[in-house]
Design an enzyme around this catalytic site. Sequence first.
Site, PDB file in Angstrom:
ATOM      1  N   LYS A   1     -41.326   7.642   5.930  1.00  0.00           N
ATOM      2  CA  LYS A   1     -41.717   8.209   7.236  1.00  0.00           C
ATOM      3  C   LYS A   1     -43.312   8.330   7.227  1.00  0.00           C
ATOM      4  CE  LYS A   1     -40.039  11.487  10.685  1.00  0.00           C
ATOM      5  NZ  LYS A   1     -39.916  10.535  11.899  1.00  0.00           N
TER       6      LYS A   1
HETATM    7  N1  PPE Z   1     -36.110   5.859  13.323  1.00  0.00           N
HETATM    8  C1  PPE Z   1     -37.422   6.349  13.581  1.00  0.00           C
HETATM    9  C2  PPE Z   1     -38.314   5.147  13.823  1.00  0.00           C
HETATM   10  C3  PPE Z   1     -37.585   7.705  13.727  1.00  0.00           C
HETATM   11  O1  PPE Z   1     -39.017   8.030  13.883  1.00  0.00           O
HETATM   12  C4  PPE Z   1     -36.559   8.754  13.521  1.00  0.00           C
HETATM   13  C5  PPE Z   1     -36.872  10.120  13.693  1.00  0.00           C
HETATM   14  C6  PPE Z   1     -35.247   8.100  13.455  1.00  0.00           C
HETATM   15  C7  PPE Z   1     -35.142   6.851  13.288  1.00  0.00           C
HETATM   16  C8  PPE Z   1     -34.238   9.056  13.048  1.00  0.00           C
HETATM   17  O2  PPE Z   1     -34.251   9.898  12.106  1.00  0.00           O
HETATM   18  P1  PPE Z   1     -33.727  11.264  11.752  1.00  0.00           P
HETATM   19  O3  PPE Z   1     -34.651  12.338  12.559  1.00  0.00           O
HETATM   20  O4  PPE Z   1     -33.753  11.627  10.384  1.00  0.00           O
HETATM   21  O5  PPE Z   1     -32.394  11.275  12.345  1.00  0.00           O
HETATM   22  N2  PPE Z   1     -38.124  10.308  14.607  1.00  0.00           N
HETATM   23  C9  PPE Z   1     -38.609  11.615  14.501  1.00  0.00           C
HETATM   24  C10 PPE Z   1     -39.939  11.726  15.213  1.00  0.00           C
HETATM   25  C11 PPE Z   1     -40.099  11.499  16.671  1.00  0.00           C
HETATM   26  C12 PPE Z   1     -41.453  11.605  17.149  1.00  0.00           C
HETATM   27  O6  PPE Z   1     -41.569  11.238  18.326  1.00  0.00           O
HETATM   28  O7  PPE Z   1     -42.448  12.394  16.531  1.00  0.00           O
HETATM   29  C13 PPE Z   1     -37.674  12.763  14.957  1.00  0.00           C
HETATM   30  O8  PPE Z   1     -36.624  12.519  15.570  1.00  0.00           O
HETATM   31  O9  PPE Z   1     -38.011  13.932  14.501  1.00  0.00           O
END
Ligand code: PPE
Length: 308
Positions: free
Chosen positions: A157
């Site tokens: 990330k």
């Molecule tokens: N894919 C991406 C590209 C992504 O950024 C997130 C989280 C996910 C999948 C889901 O991951 P998880 O949160 O572990 O279930 N995106 C984060 C950031 C969003 C933002 O705009 O900043 C979040 O959901 O916190």
Amino acid sequence: MEQTDKIWMNGELVDWADATVHVGVHGLHYGTGVFEGIRCYETPKGPAVFRLAEHLQRLHDSARLLYMELPYTVDELRQATHDLVRVNGLPACYLRPIAFFGYGSLGVHTRGNPVETVIMSWPWGAYLGEEGLRNGITAKISSWKRVGANVIPHVAKATGIYLNSMLATTEAQRAGYDEGIMLTDTGTVADGPGENIFVVKDGRILTPPLSTSILPGITRDSVIQIAHDLGYVVEETDLIRADLMLADEVFMTGTAAEVTPVRAVDDVEIGVGPVTLELQQHYLDTVNGRSERWSHWLDVVELAQASA
Ligand code: PPE
């Protein structure tokens, strides 16, 4: 963003306004940072952070993939997160740990730049709107492809990767949709700009495997476990665009987005279905401490303990 009292910065709790860096920091110029998005919920036992240790481990994994050494262990960051939740006194908040190469020298190599580690917290409502959470959102397949596994490690990330997400979400919203969906270079479904994607078809739950350029989502993992426990068949399998259009249900998962139904893809109406709503209910009951079944995922913050 709503301003809160304190920000944890390199081991100290500083006032919101004082958590600043120089314009010459490496991370600003080259996107050389890693971050997390975590939610802390108001539960009957007090504020509880959902799967905090897993998020902080992912932060460490992300750093490793960027040849970055984090100055704090998972446990130290966990304590720091608890301190921040305590001091800001919010019953529920979004938590944003971020570590980036700081001020020292420019040039793309990171040598000579210190690693700055910060945790912010602020109230953040439904990512795709309350209305979206209830009645579903519209999504558009993006013309921007998801970064490939050998372009930037998508398992990380990393802040720089989010240029990819920014383009996809901006394109979709400018065209009048709520969110974008990114495909890989070979045309299979990857993830949303900030969410993972699921399809329900003939009672089975399908989602792209980790090899498909997706972020290994912690909400994705939670929903898979919940679905398994409820007796559903969950398959991690390649999906193509047509699978979304012909799906019985489509939904997105993410820390910010929680479990959000997708009611239309590229103007093909799918609607909001019962499996999505059942999983959403279990997820929201779990994170809000209303259900005991998966309560081991909640890291309750003891409010009485003095700050370190
Ligand atoms: N894919 C991406 C590209 C992504 O950024 C997130 C989280 C996910 C999948 C889901 O991951 P998880 O949160 O572990 O279930 N995106 C984060 C950031 C969003 C933002 O705009 O900043 C979040 O959901 O916190």
